[in-house]
Design a protein around this motif. Structure first.
Motif, PDB file in Angstrom:
ATOM      1  N   SER A 154      -4.253   8.580  -0.637  1.00 45.64           N
ATOM      2  CA  SER A 154      -2.809   8.460  -0.837  1.00 45.64           C
ATOM      3  C   SER A 154      -2.337   9.515  -1.829  1.00 45.64           C
ATOM      4  O   SER A 154      -3.130  10.290  -2.371  1.00 45.64           O
ATOM      5  CB  SER A 154      -2.467   7.059  -1.354  1.00 45.64           C
ATOM      6  N   LYS A 175       0.832  -1.194   0.000  1.00 40.12           N
ATOM      7  CA  LYS A 175       0.000   0.000   0.000  1.00 40.12           C
ATOM      8  C   LYS A 175       0.873   1.253   0.000  1.00 40.12           C
ATOM      9  O   LYS A 175       1.950   1.273   0.599  1.00 40.12           O
ATOM     10  CB  LYS A 175      -0.903   0.019   1.243  1.00 40.12           C
ATOM     11  N   ARG A 209       3.804   6.142   7.052  1.00 40.30           N
ATOM     12  CA  ARG A 209       3.447   4.734   6.869  1.00 40.30           C
ATOM     13  C   ARG A 209       3.022   4.054   8.181  1.00 40.30           C
ATOM     14  O   ARG A 209       2.760   2.849   8.185  1.00 40.30           O
ATOM     15  CB  ARG A 209       4.611   3.960   6.253  1.00 40.30           C
ATOM     16  N   ASN A 258       1.869   5.392   0.756  1.00 42.29           N
ATOM     17  CA  ASN A 258       1.873   6.226   1.967  1.00 42.29           C
ATOM     18  C   ASN A 258       0.511   6.898   2.191  1.00 42.29           C
ATOM     19  O   ASN A 258      -0.270   7.093   1.264  1.00 42.29           O
ATOM     20  CB  ASN A 258       2.948   7.297   1.869  1.00 42.29           C
ATOM     21  N   ILE A 259       0.286   7.281   3.440  1.00 45.11           N
ATOM     22  CA  ILE A 259      -0.967   7.942   3.808  1.00 45.11           C
ATOM     23  C   ILE A 259      -0.840   9.454   3.639  1.00 45.11           C
ATOM     24  O   ILE A 259       0.128  10.053   4.102  1.00 45.11           O
ATOM     25  CB  ILE A 259      -1.344   7.635   5.276  1.00 45.11           C
ATOM     26  N   GLN A 273      -7.365   4.313  -0.711  1.00 50.00           N
ATOM     27  CA  GLN A 273      -6.781   3.073  -0.206  1.00 50.00           C
ATOM     28  C   GLN A 273      -7.436   2.697   1.123  1.00 50.00           C
ATOM     29  O   GLN A 273      -7.989   3.556   1.821  1.00 50.00           O
ATOM     30  CB  GLN A 273      -5.272   3.240   0.002  1.00 50.00           C
TER      31      GLN A 273
END
Length: 518
Positions: A223, A184, A276, A186-187, A231
């Protein structure tokens, strides 16, 4: 003559009350958020901030905390959220309550609706049902026996009591940090999240309470990816720990309920300064009542051969635990999308909450009926609305087995939803499965006349002189050895010895010779 006494600490149920509260308010979209085009999902939670008990009434202060997930057609990243709260205060009349009583408040959210007034203004309306259970701790002083009188005869009776040792609230904090799965990105911003406790095991131990369970975490986020900005991931975080509970013993009976009162999920950076990690802090509030079953021999009657003793009785009520039991019930339901909803590509998260509609005491125990409201968030096959929500209801009827229960009993039922899972059958239908756990503690009310004092009165000397020293007696139905000994101013031992009796039981028409003490 000295009266030996004991203080018995018991919890007495004082009453139950129900009320409905309607909450209604409008909220503006924050300036930092884009316009609302369509609402995808809403959720809410009730936080009781203060319960104030007064003479004949209870004041409840709290707030509805809500969150809304929505689509904005005016932004390159279409999924956004906003939240808010509505404060409330409700006064409920309860005739029997008094200041100092303990009142437990539970709630059901019967309805939560959000609707658009315009693209910058939201209407929030909710109906919540509050249930109040009032009780108080009572110390009853009862006579156990008498000492110091040579010619005093006493009788006791066995009384089973559930003595309350501990009654308090406490909090248990769960802290953890999880990492975004490697596949996944990064936020950038957390859009929607949820935390739920699963498989919670609470046990009494010596001077402490042990907790063990799992925290189910769902995070949906935006993201930095241009092609796939939305995501999400699900994960579990096991936890365990102890809470101090001075005076608790492993063999005691604990009635302990837990609920989440605070959840905080925030983005954190890792050692490479990338977003992350997700920090989690969940606070559980525990309501604890710890009981110990005890058998006590209480003084039930007394007399003397050389003087007149008059026991002073008063009524006492003991609410004793009849049984603790729970019933586990597996539920499943198929839920289809509506005709105007986009088809399902992938399930994001499934959850639900329990609403008990009706309870009824029957010959087997307690029948519980209600419904589980479920919500499923899914990735939709629609670029204009990439996420959608599916809602449904799962009715249930469950029997909690409690032998020897009757309508005089009082009880508390705690519903818990566990092991919620969902399976995509096709692009239009989802099957949801869950475990419903209904825990019950049942109290049986026992009324006892206890002796609180013994008075001495002068004997009628003339009457005593006219009583013969020995009589013959034919036993009548209902006669007991104790009542005959008291009536004829003698002792049970003397009657048994004179008549060569080997047991205390008497039979109707049995002939006895009774020697009377002067």
């Amino acid at each position: 003559m000295e009266i030996l006494k004991k203080r018995i600490r018991t919890n007495q149920f004082k009453g139950r009350a129900f009320t409905q509260v309607t909450l209604d308010d409008d909220f503006n979209v924050p300036d930092v958020r884009p316009d609302i085009d369509k609402i995808i999902e809403e959720n809410g939670d009730i936080k009781i901030t203060e319960v104030r008990v007064m003479e004949g009434k209870v004041s409840i202060c709290g707030k509805l905390e809500f969150a809304v997930l929505y689509i904005s057609g005016y932004d390159s990243r279409p999924i956004h959220h906003m939240d808010g709260c509505i404060d409330f205060e409700e006064v409920v009349n309860m005739d029997n309550v008094a200041e100092g009583d303990d009142v437990k408040v539970s709630w059901d959210m019967e309805d939560l609706r959000t609707s658009l007034i315009n693209s910058r203004k939201l209407s929030v309306r909710s109906i919540i049902a509050l249930t109040l259970n009032a009780s108080c701790i009572v110390e009853i002083e009862a006579a156990l026996n008498v000492e110091g009188g040579k010619d005093v005869c006493s009788r006791t009776r066995r009384v089973d009591t559930s003595q309350i040792h501990i009654q308090k609230k406490d909090t248990f904090r769960i802290k953890d940090e999880i990492t975004v799965p490697a596949n996944k990105p990064n936020i950038m911003e957390i859009l929607w999240n949820d935390a739920a406790v699963d498989n919670l095991d609470i046990r009494l131990m010596d001077d402490k309470i042990s907790l063990r369970g799992e925290l189910g975490i769902f995070v949906m986020y935006s993201s930095e990816e241009e092609k796939n900005p939305l995501q999400f991931f699900n994960t579990t975080s096991p936890f365990s720990g102890n809470l101090e509970c001075h005076g608790a013993k492993e063999e005691m009976i604990g009635h302990i309920t837990a609920r989440i009162i605070h959840t905080e999920i925030e983005v954190r950076r890792d050692s490479d300064m990338e977003a992350r990690n997700v920090g989690i802090e969940v606070v559980l509030e525990l309501e604890m009542a710890v009981y110990e079953d005890e058998t006590t021999e209480l003084l039930s009657d007394v007399y003397a051969l050389d003087k007149k003793l008059v026991p002073v009785y008063r009524p006492a009520v003991f609410d004793n635990i009849l049984m603790k039991n729970q019933s586990d019930m597996r539920l499943h339901q198929r839920i289809k999308i509506k005709n105007d909803q986009a088809k399902i590509l992938q399930i994001c998260q499934a959850g639900g909450h329990v609403k008990v509609d009706r309870t009824q005491i029957n010959e087997s125990g307690i029948l519980v009926e209600g419904v589980v409201y479920v919500q499923i968030l899914y990735v939709a096959a629609d670029d204009r609305m990439p996420v959608n929500a599916l809602k449904g209801m799962v009715p249930f009827s469950c029997q909690i087995e409690i032998p020897e229960m009757d309508n005089t009993c009082t009880y508390e039922i705690s519903p818990v939803l566990e092991q919620v899972s969902s399976n995509m059958l096709d692009s239009e239908e989802i099957e949801i499965k869950m475990m419903l756990v209904l825990s019950a503690i049942v109290f049986k009310r026992m009324k006892v006349d206890i002796i609180e004092d013994i008075k001495e009165e002068a004997c009628d000397q003339h009457q005593a002189e006219n009583i013969p020293g020995i009589i013959g007696y034919i036993v009548r139905p209902g006669d007991e050895l104790w009542t005959l000994a008291k009536k004829f101013n003698t002792t049970m031992e003397d009657i048994m010895s004179t008549n060569n009796l080997e047991q205390e039981q008497l039979s109707p028409k049995q002939k006895l010779v009774i020697t009377i003490h002067g």
